[in-house]
Motif scaffolding. Structure first.
Motif, short mmCIF file in Angstrom:
data_model
loop_
_atom_site.label_atom_id
_atom_site.label_comp_id
_atom_site.label_asym_id
_atom_site.label_seq_id
_atom_site.Cartn_x
_atom_site.Cartn_y
_atom_site.Cartn_z
N THR A 252 -5.06 3.76 -2.36
CA THR A 252 -5.32 3.33 -3.53
C THR A 252 -6.89 3.22 -3.72
OG1 THR A 252 -4.76 1.40 -2.30
CG2 THR A 252 -3.39 1.58 -3.99
N GLY A 253 -7.56 3.25 -4.92
CA GLY A 253 -9.00 3.28 -4.98
C GLY A 253 -9.74 4.49 -4.41
N VAL A 254 -10.99 4.52 -4.00
CA VAL A 254 -11.88 5.47 -3.38
C VAL A 254 -11.30 5.79 -1.97
CG1 VAL A 254 -13.94 6.44 -3.00
CG2 VAL A 254 -13.74 4.76 -5.07
N ASN B 129 -11.22 6.57 1.75
CA ASN B 129 -12.21 6.14 3.09
C ASN B 129 -12.06 7.41 3.67
OD1 ASN B 129 -12.91 3.67 2.41
ND2 ASN B 129 -10.77 3.03 3.03
N GLU C 149 -12.24 -2.45 5.21
CA GLU C 149 -11.80 -3.60 4.67
C GLU C 149 -11.65 -4.79 5.82
OE1 GLU C 149 -8.22 -4.27 1.54
OE2 GLU C 149 -7.37 -3.71 3.67
N ASN D 200 0.85 -1.24 -0.08
CA ASN D 200 -0.02 -0.11 0.13
C ASN D 200 0.78 1.31 -0.09
OD1 ASN D 200 -2.56 1.55 0.00
ND2 ASN D 200 -2.55 1.54 2.27
#
Ligand code: WQD
Length: 347
Positions: free
Chosen positions: A196-198, A200, A91, A37
């Motif tokens: 990474t990604g949307v 949070n 997650e 990450n």
């Protein structure tokens, strides 16, 4: 005398800023990071900002006892800062066993390897999330832990296993730092948070709105019992968090201690948005939506214990946090992935 510090997870958001601070103040730094990450480019930039290279960099998983054994064989490590962990709350509910395996497993392997190599000083990356759902504010370290998700529980288990190890092996000493909400970036704009990604978390999301990657920030609930109805958090500049680790390294040496790293200043989501807009002169469209499951109205640190113990406190204000975070996002609109070559630190 130069000290050699092993930093696990040194490529991550807090790890990379901490490596810069250590290098700048004369420590030698060895990093272990699997980049699950984080980006190797962050480590190149650490060296560029500090004007000195890392002593060594190992790409791998801290749970790999052979790798860790090699690192301790090759370098005379004086102290360890252990950041490497999985950290997404949502997650962790989906894949709890992975969270326990990575977070608790790595800490166990690390402690074993430290003891085997007579390395006795550890600074551990913990979280205010271990306090869980609480109405009490501000939160002191004596507040009972009541973690509400696997991520937070994994951090609480790690604190306990470190405490147990310190009891059993009195030569082992450790400090756990419970971060509140680290935001901001390095003022050079070279290091920052790159999820990474949307995203949070609120700040990375807000920054992606600011840079045009997302149309609006959804504000999760405006009916909380706070000044403007939105949740209040204790945002702390990542460089203050990094500096807190240097202070911890100076003071670790008395069995096991736990300290909050926060400012003691509460900021609501709308106050954060307003501060960003005013400081950076960028409008942030917001839309109020329903509450997010699991959020508490107010989480603010009582930061007095670490100040009393070490004379240390956070010094950077919210405007600085916004300005520095924006500088990183502006210069790296797509994060590290969009930047030049990510060829690795090249050792
Ligand atoms: C802050 C506020 C949201 C996103 C988490 C972890 C915690 C710690 C820090 C590691 C809340 C609101 C958010 C958005 C919003 N991490 N929000 N719109 O939940 O305080 O803490 O990160 O240890 O363990 O739980 O931080 O940034 O997610 O949320 O309105 O798109 O912003 O509801 O009030 P949180 P956050």
């Amino acid at each position: 005398m130069t000290r050699t510090v092993l930093v696990t997870g040194g490529g991550g958001f807090i790890g990379s800023h901490t490596c810069v601070e250590l290098l700048r103040h004369g420590d030698d730094v060895v990093v272990v990071d699997d980049h699950s990450n984080s980006s190797p480019l962050a480590l190149e930039r650490v060296a560029a900002i500090a004007g000195r290279p890392l002593t060594a960099y190992y790409r791998g998983d801290v749970r790999n006892a052979d790798l860790l054994g090699t690192v301790f064989d090759r370098h005379r490590i004086d102290a360890v800062i252990h950041f490497a962990a999985k950290k997404a709350v949502g997650e962790s509910v989906d894949i709890p066993l992975e969270y326990y395996d990575v977070n608790v497993g790595a800490t166990t392997v690390l402690l074993r390897t430290m003891l085997r190599n007579d390395v006795h000083r550890l600074v551990f990356s913990s979280s205010c999330s271990i306090y869980g759902q609480t109405d009490r504010t501000p939160l002191g370290e004596a507040e009972p832990a009541s973690p509400t998700n696997p991520y937070a529980r994994s951090k609480w288990f790690c604190e306990n296993l470190i405490a147990d190890a310190c009891r059993r092996y009195p030569e082992l000493t450790a400090v756990a730092l419970r971060y509140f909400n680290p935001i901001g970036a390095h003022p050079t704009g070279l290091l920052g948070e790159d999820p990474t990604g949307v995203p949070n978390n609120v700040m990375p999301f807000l920054l992606q709105v600011a840079v045009g990657r997302r149309p609006e920030l959804q504000v999760f609930g405006d009916d909380y019992p706070t000044e403007d109805g939105t949740c209040v958090r204790d945002y702390i500049h990542v460089l203050d968090v990094a500096d807190g680790h240097r202070a911890a390294l100076r003071h670790v040496g008395a069995d096991f201690e736990v300290f909050n790293l926060g400012t003691g200043v509460g900021t609501s989501v709308l106050q954060l948005v307003r501060a960003f807009e005013e400081t950076c002169d960028v409008p942030i469209p917001v839309r109020i939506v329903g509450r997010r499951a699991g959020d508490v109205a107010r989480l603010v640190a009582d930061p007095r214990a670490v100040r009393a113990a070490w004379g240390w406190r956070a010094t950077r204000d919210l405007a600085t946090m916004c300005r520095d975070a924006w500088q990183f996002q502006r210069l790296n609109p797509s994060g590290y992935a969009g930047a030049a070559t990510a060829s690795g630190p090249g050792w």
